[in-house]
Design an enzyme around this catalytic site. Structure first.
Site, PDB file in Angstrom:
ATOM      1  N   CYS A 103       0.562  -0.660   0.045  1.00 42.51           N
ATOM      2  CA  CYS A 103       0.241  -0.174   0.060  1.00 42.51           C
ATOM      3  C   CYS A 103       0.665   1.068   0.049  1.00 42.51           C
ATOM      4  O   CYS A 103       1.954   1.570  -0.154  1.00 42.51           O
ATOM      5  CB  CYS A 103      -0.842   0.342   1.196  1.00 42.51           C
ATOM      6  SG  CYS A 103      -1.239  -1.799   1.833  1.00 42.51           S
ATOM      7  N   ARG A 131      -0.472   3.418  -5.906  1.00 44.84           N
ATOM      8  CA  ARG A 131      -0.045   2.652  -5.159  1.00 44.84           C
ATOM      9  C   ARG A 131      -0.954   1.796  -4.896  1.00 44.84           C
ATOM     10  O   ARG A 131      -0.520   1.083  -3.934  1.00 44.84           O
ATOM     11  CB  ARG A 131       0.372   3.008  -3.492  1.00 44.84           C
ATOM     12  CG  ARG A 131       1.904   4.483  -3.679  1.00 44.84           C
ATOM     13  CD  ARG A 131       2.583   4.709  -2.720  1.00 44.84           C
ATOM     14  NE  ARG A 131       3.714   3.309  -1.764  1.00 44.84           N
ATOM     15  CZ  ARG A 131       4.575   4.453  -2.687  1.00 44.84           C
ATOM     16  NH1 ARG A 131       5.138   4.788  -3.803  1.00 44.84           N
ATOM     17  NH2 ARG A 131       5.597   2.612  -2.328  1.00 44.84           N
ATOM     18  N   PHE A 157      -3.829  -1.776  -1.642  1.00 47.35           N
ATOM     19  CA  PHE A 157      -3.343  -2.608  -2.633  1.00 47.35           C
ATOM     20  C   PHE A 157      -3.511  -4.265  -2.584  1.00 47.35           C
ATOM     21  O   PHE A 157      -1.922  -4.532  -1.754  1.00 47.35           O
ATOM     22  CB  PHE A 157      -1.896  -2.235  -3.439  1.00 47.35           C
ATOM     23  CG  PHE A 157      -2.225  -2.816  -4.750  1.00 47.35           C
ATOM     24  CD1 PHE A 157      -2.170  -4.125  -5.092  1.00 47.35           C
ATOM     25  CD2 PHE A 157      -1.492  -2.219  -6.091  1.00 47.35           C
ATOM     26  CE1 PHE A 157      -2.315  -5.018  -7.151  1.00 47.35           C
ATOM     27  CE2 PHE A 157      -1.278  -2.507  -7.012  1.00 47.35           C
ATOM     28  CZ  PHE A 157      -1.687  -3.849  -7.588  1.00 47.35           C
ATOM     29  N   ASN A 201       1.891  -0.594   5.309  1.00 41.66           N
ATOM     30  CA  ASN A 201       2.404  -0.836   4.230  1.00 41.66           C
ATOM     31  C   ASN A 201       3.351  -2.391   3.981  1.00 41.66           C
ATOM     32  O   ASN A 201       4.093  -2.108   4.307  1.00 41.66           O
ATOM     33  CB  ASN A 201       2.677   0.344   3.604  1.00 41.66           C
ATOM     34  CG  ASN A 201       3.300   0.065   2.364  1.00 41.66           C
ATOM     35  OD1 ASN A 201       3.028  -0.936   1.828  1.00 41.66           O
ATOM     36  ND2 ASN A 201       4.038   1.025   1.654  1.00 41.66           N
ATOM     37  N   GLY A 202       2.739  -3.145   3.731  1.00 43.80           N
ATOM     38  CA  GLY A 202       3.752  -4.117   3.908  1.00 43.80           C
ATOM     39  C   GLY A 202       2.943  -5.631   3.516  1.00 43.80           C
ATOM     40  O   GLY A 202       2.098  -5.681   3.409  1.00 43.80           O
ATOM     41  N   GLU A 256      18.220 -12.976 -19.364  1.00 45.87           N
ATOM     42  CA  GLU A 256      18.489 -12.708 -18.554  1.00 45.87           C
ATOM     43  C   GLU A 256      19.745 -12.060 -19.358  1.00 45.87           C
ATOM     44  O   GLU A 256      20.884 -10.826 -17.992  1.00 45.87           O
ATOM     45  CB  GLU A 256      18.719 -12.056 -17.136  1.00 45.87           C
ATOM     46  CG  GLU A 256      19.165 -12.965 -16.769  1.00 45.87           C
ATOM     47  CD  GLU A 256      19.606 -13.583 -15.146  1.00 45.87           C
ATOM     48  OE1 GLU A 256      19.444 -12.283 -14.455  1.00 45.87           O
ATOM     49  OE2 GLU A 256      19.507 -14.255 -14.330  1.00 45.87           O
ATOM     50  N   GLN A 308      12.636 -17.665 -11.463  1.00 40.17           N
ATOM     51  CA  GLN A 308      13.113 -19.632 -11.955  1.00 40.17           C
ATOM     52  C   GLN A 308      12.803 -20.271 -11.572  1.00 40.17           C
ATOM     53  O   GLN A 308      12.812 -21.280 -10.674  1.00 40.17           O
ATOM     54  CB  GLN A 308      14.046 -19.225 -12.892  1.00 40.17           C
ATOM     55  CG  GLN A 308      15.120 -19.564 -12.728  1.00 40.17           C
ATOM     56  CD  GLN A 308      16.680 -19.674 -12.912  1.00 40.17           C
ATOM     57  OE1 GLN A 308      16.901 -18.306 -12.443  1.00 40.17           O
ATOM     58  NE2 GLN A 308      16.979 -20.721 -13.640  1.00 40.17           N
ATOM     59  N   LYS A 331      15.190 -22.653  -9.525  1.00 39.34           N
ATOM     60  CA  LYS A 331      15.327 -22.066  -7.960  1.00 39.34           C
ATOM     61  C   LYS A 331      14.459 -20.798  -7.834  1.00 39.34           C
ATOM     62  O   LYS A 331      15.515 -19.830  -7.713  1.00 39.34           O
ATOM     63  CB  LYS A 331      17.030 -21.562  -8.052  1.00 39.34           C
ATOM     64  CG  LYS A 331      17.755 -21.287  -9.442  1.00 39.34           C
ATOM     65  CD  LYS A 331      18.894 -20.887  -8.908  1.00 39.34           C
ATOM     66  CE  LYS A 331      19.581 -20.743 -10.601  1.00 39.34           C
ATOM     67  NZ  LYS A 331      20.462 -19.634 -10.720  1.00 39.34           N
ATOM     68  N   GLN A 336      23.106 -17.364 -11.853  1.00 38.39           N
ATOM     69  CA  GLN A 336      24.634 -17.349 -11.565  1.00 38.39           C
ATOM     70  C   GLN A 336      25.399 -17.935 -12.854  1.00 38.39           C
ATOM     71  O   GLN A 336      24.494 -18.288 -13.135  1.00 38.39           O
ATOM     72  CB  GLN A 336      24.704 -18.110 -10.265  1.00 38.39           C
ATOM     73  CG  GLN A 336      24.250 -18.974 -10.415  1.00 38.39           C
ATOM     74  CD  GLN A 336      24.488 -19.992  -8.700  1.00 38.39           C
ATOM     75  OE1 GLN A 336      23.228 -20.154  -8.285  1.00 38.39           O
ATOM     76  NE2 GLN A 336      25.769 -20.363  -8.691  1.00 38.39           N
TER      77      GLN A 336
END
Length: 1532
Positions: free
Chosen positions: A11, A41, A220, A240-241, A915, A981, A984, A990
């Site tokens: 939020c 937000r 949110f 918020n969290g 990536e 992914q 993992k 890596q």
């Protein structure tokens, strides 16, 4: 856990307060305006109108209330804000419940007030559950005022809650809710968009509504079933969290709520329980505990310090300046585990109002103040007055990790972290109390390793076999850990059957998968940010949180949960703990004896704890190996005892130690702790390590120099260290910092365990497919134990082939026979001549294979008669839905990567860049192909045609941001945000150093030969609203590219996917746990993530239920190998299908499984030139494969009587469970997968939707200016000025994209010079490009210069600001993330993680927070003021200079990689001075001017940070000269 997973949120939040405690209506107006400016937000439901929740907490508006009820006495009256069911009869019943509680309690209901509301502004979804809203006025008992009255009202509310739960059915009870009941504060909230809170609640627009503070909150939620009570603020907090440890926190609350006592409650504590409720959100539950503390008389600042502790270990500032604060935290750790996770919490008890940030600083929190007012918010600029109010702003700051601010309204004071912590910590003699309460493990005796084995080697072999250890476990896991001290790395994916489907015996641990953070909260980085993490645990009973004192507890502190055999002896014989040892065995061959033994064990432990035993050891160490007595699986025993003690309210009176042979991998250790063990003695792991070192084989390897010569002691130390590191890694995947918070949090899901097992031993754990009963588990445990009693003497352990494919071992889906059949079918190495008969053999291979994945237990059923195949849509239409997985160039070779891309472009599908960035030459069409299919521009490829292109239509944006430039973004059809992914999840990619060739390094803007690790989190995605922001950034730069978000299957993914859909993603990709990888720790490959079928089904079903399915395309990948897999995915809801490992096999991979070593024998996954020359594949091979798959789909559709995929997508009712006999159980239930949720619209129309739009933009106004467009098109110079506000997000990203579209990253020779005035929204100047020069007068939020590639950004405060700019926070967190060039000058301070993953940008700022220059691989950063902790963690390239005025800098550097030196070269000094000079010219910095005017003295106070890759550059090394006419800068 199912309930917890159904509700995640994040939020925007803040507060406004008068430091002089002056009440006004303008504070309410400002709070409503700030709420409106944080609308982005939050999120809306599918109706685009029902907000996820918004609200305010203020003082009670007495003036307004007294106009209606003049007789009210403010001192003795409380006001309740009450939600009631929208039904006359139920409403009357609820009022009656409340009134009768009040009568019984002896308090008086003075009256009811109907709250005036405007129903018209409520959205369609929210209307369904809209309550009737009342205020109740209650007068306390005679003489009750202030805190005593608050306590009375708290009791009344608890009694009302308990009464309603007893008298009303659950579905009605939740609609009767008291938002607040207090004599000081009141909460106005609802399922509303921010903009309409003030319109809905007419009181808020009434000028008589006055308050001296207001907390505001915009939610949110990822879940879209709106619930009015879950809107915030709560009663004490706005949060918020995300609390990641919630399941554990709730378990611990339940286990000790009956022991919470304080005289202030006069023996009524039991009336206040239950404290928490799993059906509520994490915020609501945290609020419940905080509220109890506050009502008991604890200051809210202290309550939050002990509930959300900062990372107080290894903290240079605390050690030096506030040692008493460390004692405070250490003392309370014995009473209360932390509520851990990213969080910005604002709080008030009506007397004080403040804000607290979590220990990692994972949410933005800015504050600013005038002489009279304090403002705290998730963003700056929410009042739109940065310029107009500039002369009154005396301070601009931010909350860093673990920091707090607080305004005391009664005393009219404002305090920051240092002063608050010192005040709270000095209030009691915590250091004295600690001495009486806490001992260290070393106080119990010396910790020593054994030097001699406990068993002879034959006995050890038998014990290993009987406990379930295979040959791979012994050599690849335990011995490897003993040798290196780290968990071994492997490659490819996990392609063996799930344990429940396998016919091989498995240890119980294998039936669980680790859960991990994705989107709603970030994983933590244990490698680079380990300073916030801790493995400390305590043994002994927990004390009474409500009455802390010198005799609160008698505990023993462990630095690690992995203890030695000598330490186990010390704990076992400790008198204070009163330790008792319980052997955990059951009778072999006796029906029901496993369950009976478990129940007896629980009863015995309960009796011991009631008799005062504070430590219980559960041991499976056999005195002698007896075939008739097998060990209860340690995990089963620990879980059963843990949950039994919770149920009997004894859990916090004791601790559990597992003395077990069945713990030898990181996954085992994490599971034991996650299900309740405080400590583990893995005796068989130690014994295996000892015997490995003492074996003749190891000794000869040491002599030959092939293995380092380490002592017996060091081998055990290494084994212990690797378990500890691995446990940290597993914690961090879930975003948890403290083992004490992870303990008992059960962050796993079960695949293949039945209800009886889960209810007895793992209560609350998600297990959706049923499976093994206790009787089945008994049979499996017996079959393993029997392996310890072979007829012939054992010489070696059985090789189960769980990791590597073995002739007699476990079945692997990607096996060499399958690869050979596929190669033959597609004509690999045979001129791409396809062979349909061979493809039929390939299909037969799968039909005859063992059951390996859940979909193997399903079959198609149809409600139609077959149709001729020529009536079914053509193969070409099906192939358009095919994509390949995100395999990076680097993990695989150029040959493989480009061949796959060309093939996908030929069939109209899409390949994925992975990536590693992408070479711009690949975006061209080939036009020089000769008759042999060769091209001079790509000489390494074969089988080419003119018109081929090797561009990847999907370009990936991963956490490392390698090669993500404006030009790269503009050349994408789709942009994929890789959240996780499959191989993992929760970890970063890596790339081993030997695979970073000069070509790969150039694409990734890094150094050849230096290993590359991507951060586990995206540092700009710590929550759902952050993901929404990155999606917004990408849509902003390239409005024509669709954005996809890649998630990995786990329980709760449906809720996350709902959030992603609401965050405006175009595509959601769901990956299974069995995806491949180039390199990953073994336990990650094996034990994290869920099956693709479960993830896909949950995602599709949740989106359909939430009416969000039409918004997004669903793509699935994870072991898709043939047409049957494709059709099955379609029925479960997928629109598109991803092929990973099998696409590599089709280019020639032979499953050698050595990707991580750079030694791939066929050049598919190697960067070595001589191996790449052996690459056998051509694009047409792959085209043949996809054609076969599409034809197989067509044949199956025809057989079912359907003519297109559109007709069957989402039709799970066309699936049924096969009657297939499994070796282990008949309890498997796949009804979750065959549930039809209802129609989901036409898949083709979703796939052909327009790209989601960001709406009208400042950038569009800029680009609508003819002079600007003329300058971009014709490379001219233009200068323009505009105003900007915080809702102008990703500003200038689209302008940069337009320049890159015309000229690429570096081709623009003109200049677009813009001056902006105001508050820059998030991602200001993102993906800035050469020729774009921006000056911002005002301030900016998070992510300034994100992905910047060129150009220049300078930011200065308003000219009439009274504060010193070098002290002011001017930009937010994570600025310059992933920058690949350009320059940034900020005349002010930056937040956390400045220049994280910067690979070429140059920057000057006046100060920065924690983790500055993290993961930097190039460029130059100069900081002219103080910085936070952990500077340069993971920095492998580039240079950084720090001005150190007070000599405190060196303590803050992470020296694992970089060296710290003074500026000792002329080139270095010239670089430093030149950039500071530019900074002064661009920003007028007072600090820069002062440094330059006294340069000889100034330069001596700078430190230079030097990664190894830079040590031979002229800026660093005096003996290296700068080449003539070279530019003074660090090259890539």
């Amino acid at each position: 856990m199912e309930e917890i997973l159904a509700e995640r949120d994040a939020c925007g939040v803040g507060f406004i307060a008068s430091l002089k405690n002056i009440k006004s209506h303008s504070i309410i107006q400002q709070a409503l305006q700030a709420l409106g400016c944080m609308e982005h937000r939050g999120a809306c439901s599918a109706d685009n109108d029902s907000g996820d929740g918004a609200g305010l907490m203020t003082q009670i508006p007495w003036r307004l209330l007294k106009k209606e009820l003049p007789q009210l006495n403010e001192l003795t009256t409380g006001v309740g804000m009450v939600f009631m069911p929208n039904d006359d009869q139920l409403e009357a019943q609820c009022k009656q419940i409340l009134e009768s509680v009040c009568t019984k309690e002896g308090v008086k209901v003075v009256g009811w007030r109907k709250v005036p509301v405007d129903h018209e502004v409520v959205g369609r979804f929210a209307k369904v559950t809209e309550p009737r809203i009342w205020q109740v006025l209650i007068e306390g008992k005679a003489g009750q005022v202030g805190d005593e009255l608050e306590r009375e009202l708290f009791v009344v509310r608890k009694l009302v809650e308990n009464a309603k739960n007893a008298m009303l059915p659950a579905d009605v009870g939740s609609d009767f809710y008291l938002c607040s009941l207090s004599s000081r504060t009141i909460v106005y909230k609802g399922m509303l968009r921010s903009a309409v809170v003030g319109t809905f609640y007419r009181d808020l627009e009434n000028t008589d509504f006055e308050s001296s503070f207001a907390i505001y909150h915009r939610r949110f939620s990822t879940n879209t079933t709106p619930k009015w009570p879950l809107a915030q603020p709560m009663r004490v907090l706005g949060h918020n969290g995300e609390i990641n440890t919630l399941q554990g926190n709730l378990n611990w609350v339940v286990s000790r709520e009956h022991e919470l006592k304080n005289p202030i409650w006069k023996g009524r504590e039991d009336e206040l329980t239950p404290l928490c409720n799993a059906a509520q959100s994490d915020s609501a539950n945290l609020d419940n505990v905080a509220e109890l503390l506050v009502r008991t008389g604890v200051d809210p600042q202290e309550a939050l310090m002990l509930l959300v502790p900062e990372a107080y270990r290894n903290h240079p500032d605390l050690v030096k300046e506030y040692p008493e604060v460390i004692d405070f935290y250490e003392f309370f750790e014995g009473l209360q585990e932390g509520w851990d996770g990213p969080a910005l919490i604002v709080f008030s008890d009506g007397k004080r109002v403040g804000a607290r940030l979590d220990r990692n600083g994972l949410r933005p929190a800015r504050f600013w103040r005038t002489k009279d007012m304090i403002y705290v918010a998730s963003e700056v600029g929410v009042l739109g007055d940065v310029i107009s109010n500039a002369e009154n702003i005396v301070q601009k700051g931010r909350l860093g990790p673990g920091q707090m601010v607080c305004a005391d309204l009664e005393k009219a004071t404002f305090m920051e972290t240092g002063a608050i912590s010192k005040m709270v910590a000095s209030s009691k003699p915590y250091s004295e109390w600690l001495k009486q309460c806490l001992r260290r493990l070393s106080d119990l005796g010396e910790s020593t390793y054994l030097n001699e084995p406990m068993y002879d080697s034959a006995t050890m072999l038998r014990l290993q076999a009987a406990i379930g250890m295979g040959a791979e476990d012994a050599t690849m896991v335990v011995e490897s850990q003993a040798q290196t001290g780290v968990e071994p790395t492997y490659c490819m994916g996990d392609d063996i059957p799930l344990a429940v489907l396998s016919d091989k015996p498995h240890m119980l641990f294998d039936y669980f998968k680790q859960r991990f953070a994705q989107v709603t909260n970030p994983p933590i980085d244990p490698l680079r940010e380990g300073l916030v993490m801790s493995l400390e645990m305590r043994l002994g009973a927990r004390g009474n949180l409500l009455a802390p004192g010198p005799d609160s507890y008698k505990q023993v502190l462990l630095d690690s949960p992995i203890i030695l055999e000598s330490e186990l002896q010390a704990v076992a014989s400790d008198k204070d703990l009163g330790t008792r040892l319980f052997k955990i065995f059951f009778d072999v061959g006796k029906e029901g004896s496993l369950e009976a033994s478990l129940r007896k064990l629980c009863a015995d432990v309960e009796a011991a704890v009631r008799a005062g035993c504070q430590c219980v050891i559960l041991s499976d160490r056999p005195d002698t190996m007896d075939p008739s007595k097998a060990p209860i699986p340690a995990l089963l025993a620990v879980g059963a005892v843990h949950h039994h003690l919770i149920r009997t309210a004894l859990r916090s009176d004791t601790s559990i130690v597992a003395d077990t042979g069945a713990c030898f991998s990181t996954h085992h250790a994490a599971m034991l702790i996650g299900f309740g063990a405080h400590a583990i003695c893995p005796y068989l792991g130690y014994e295996t390590s000892r015997q490995w070192r003492l074996s003749s084989r190891t000794q000869s390897l040491i002599k030959a120099g092939k293995v380092p010569d380490i002592s017996v002691q060091a081998s055990q130390k290494n084994f212990k260290k690797s378990l500890e590191k691995g446990v940290l890694k597993i914690l961090s995947k879930m975003g948890i910092s403290l083992l004490s918070c992870y303990h008992g949090a059960q962050i796993f899901e079960a695949y293949g365990l039945g209800k009886d097992v889960v209810d007895l031993c793992f209560r609350g754990t998600v297990s959706r497919i049923g499976g093994m009963s206790l009787a089945d588990l008994q049979r499996e445990a017996e079959s393993l134990w029997a392996k310890g009693f072979p007829e012939k003497a054992m010489t070696k352990l059985e090789d189960y082939g769980f990791i590597q494919s073995r002739p007699k071992g476990e079945y692997h889906s990607n096996n060499q026979e399958m690869a050979k059949l596929l190669h033959k079918a597609i004509g690999l190495g045979n001129g791409s001549n396809a062979n349909p008969d061979a493809y039929e053999a390939y299909q037969r291979h799968f039909q005859e294979a063992p059951v390996a994945v859940l979909r193997d237990c399903l079959e198609f059923k149809s409600d139609r008669t077959p149709v001729p195949i020529d009536e079914v849509e053509p193969a070409a239409a099906i192939m358009e839905r095919f994509c390949t997985g995100g395999m990076s160039l680097g993990a695989i070779s150029r040959e493989t990567h480009e061949t796959i891309a060309i093939a996908m472009n030929r069939i109209g599908g899409k390949s994925n860049s992975g990536e590693g960035g992408e070479d711009p030459t690949r975006w061209l069409l080939l036009s020089d192909v000769d008759g042999d299919g060769k091209s001079a521009s790509v000489p390494h490829l074969r089988g080419l045609r003119n018109g081929d292109t090797a561009t990847s239509k999907i370009k990936q944006v991963a956490s490392g941001r390698f090669g993500v430039t404006p030009e790269y973004i503009m050349n994408a059809d789709q942009l994929e945000i890789k959240i996780a992914q499959g191989a993992k999840p929760g970890e970063g990619g890596q790339l081993p150093g030997q695979k970073v060739s000069p070509y790969i390094a150039q694409l990734r803007r890094s150094k050849p030969g230096v290993p590359l690790i991507s951060p586990p989190p995206h540092h700009d995605i710590y929550s759902i609203e952050d993901l929404a922001q990155l999606i917004y950034d990408l849509h902003q730069v390239n409005p024509k590219a669709k954005v996809s978000v890649k998630l990995v299957a786990e329980a709760g993914i449906g809720v996350v996917a709902s959030g992603v859909a609401k965050a405006n993603a175009d595509i959601i990709q769901v990956s299974g746990h069995d995806g491949g990888t180039g390199a990953s720790p073994i336990s990650s490959i094996k034990h994290a993530g869920g099956p693709m079928e479960m993830g896909l089904a949950e995602t599709h079903q949740t989106l359909v239920r939430n009416e969000l399915r039409e918004r997004v395309v669903l793509r699935v990948d994870g072991g898709v190998r043939n047409g049957r897999d494709v059709l099955l995915g379609a029925l479960l809801g997928a629109d598109e299908f991803g092929f990973g490992t099998v696409a590599m096999i089709a280019t020639g991979c032979i499953m050698a499984r050595v990707c991580h070593t750079n030694n791939c024998p066929v050049g598919v996954a190697s960067q070595r030139e001589e191996l790449r020359a052996r690459f056998p594949g051509a694009p047409e091979d792959l085209v043949n494969y996809f054609h076969f798959v599409a034809e197989e789909v067509r044949a199956n559709l025809a057989k079912m009587g359907y003519k297109s995929l559109d007709e069957v997508i989402g039709r799970a009712d066309l699936l049924q469970q096969r009657s297939v006999k499994l070796a282990k159980t008949d309890g498997l239930d796949l009804s979750f997968l065959t549930t039809f949720t209802g129609p989901s619209g036409a898949s083709s129309s979703r796939r052909n939707q327009e790209v989601h739009d960001n709406g009208p933009q400042l950038d569009d106004r800029i680009l609508a200016d003819a002079e600007v467009m003329d300058a971009i098109a014709n490379e001219k110079t233009v200068h323009k000025s505009f105003d900007i506000i915080n809702t102008d997000r990703s500003a200038l990203g689209r302008v940069a994209g337009m320049i890159a579209k015309h000229h690429g990253d570096n081709g623009f020779a003109g200049a677009v010079r813009l001056t902006l005035t105001g508050s820059g929204g998030q991602s200001f100047g993102c993906f800035c490009v050469k020729g774009l020069e921006v000056k911002l007068v005002g301030e900016a939020n998070d992510y300034v210069g994100k992905g910047m590639n060129g150009g220049e950004i300078s930011i200065v405060p308003p000219p009439n600001s009274p504060f010193r700019s070098e002290d002011a926070s001017l930009v937010g967190n994570t600025c310059l993330y992933g920058a690949t060039g350009g320059r940034l000058f900020v005349n002010g301070r930056a937040g956390e993680r400045f220049a994280v993953r910067n690979s070429l940008a140059e920057a000057v700022v006046e100060g920065a927070g924690d983790h500055c220059c993290e993961y930097m691989t190039g460029g130059c950063v100069i900081v002219l003021g103080s910085v936070g902790r952990n500077v340069a963690a993971g920095m492998t390239g580039g240079l950084a200079y720090f001005f150190d005025e007070d000599g405190s800098f060196c303590d803050k550097v992470n020296t694992e990689i970089v060296a710290v030196q003074r500026v000792i070269t002329t080139a270095g000094e010239a670089q430093l001075k030149g950039l500071i000079q530019s900074h002064f010219e661009r920003t007028g910095s007072v600090k820069a001017k002062a440094l330059l005017s006294n340069w000889e003295v100034s330069v001596g106070k700078f430190w230079q940070l030097v990664p190894p890759a830079e040590k031979n550059t002229p800026e660093v090394n005096p003996s290296v000269q700068l080449p003539q006419a070279a530019k003074v800068a660090v090259t890539a």
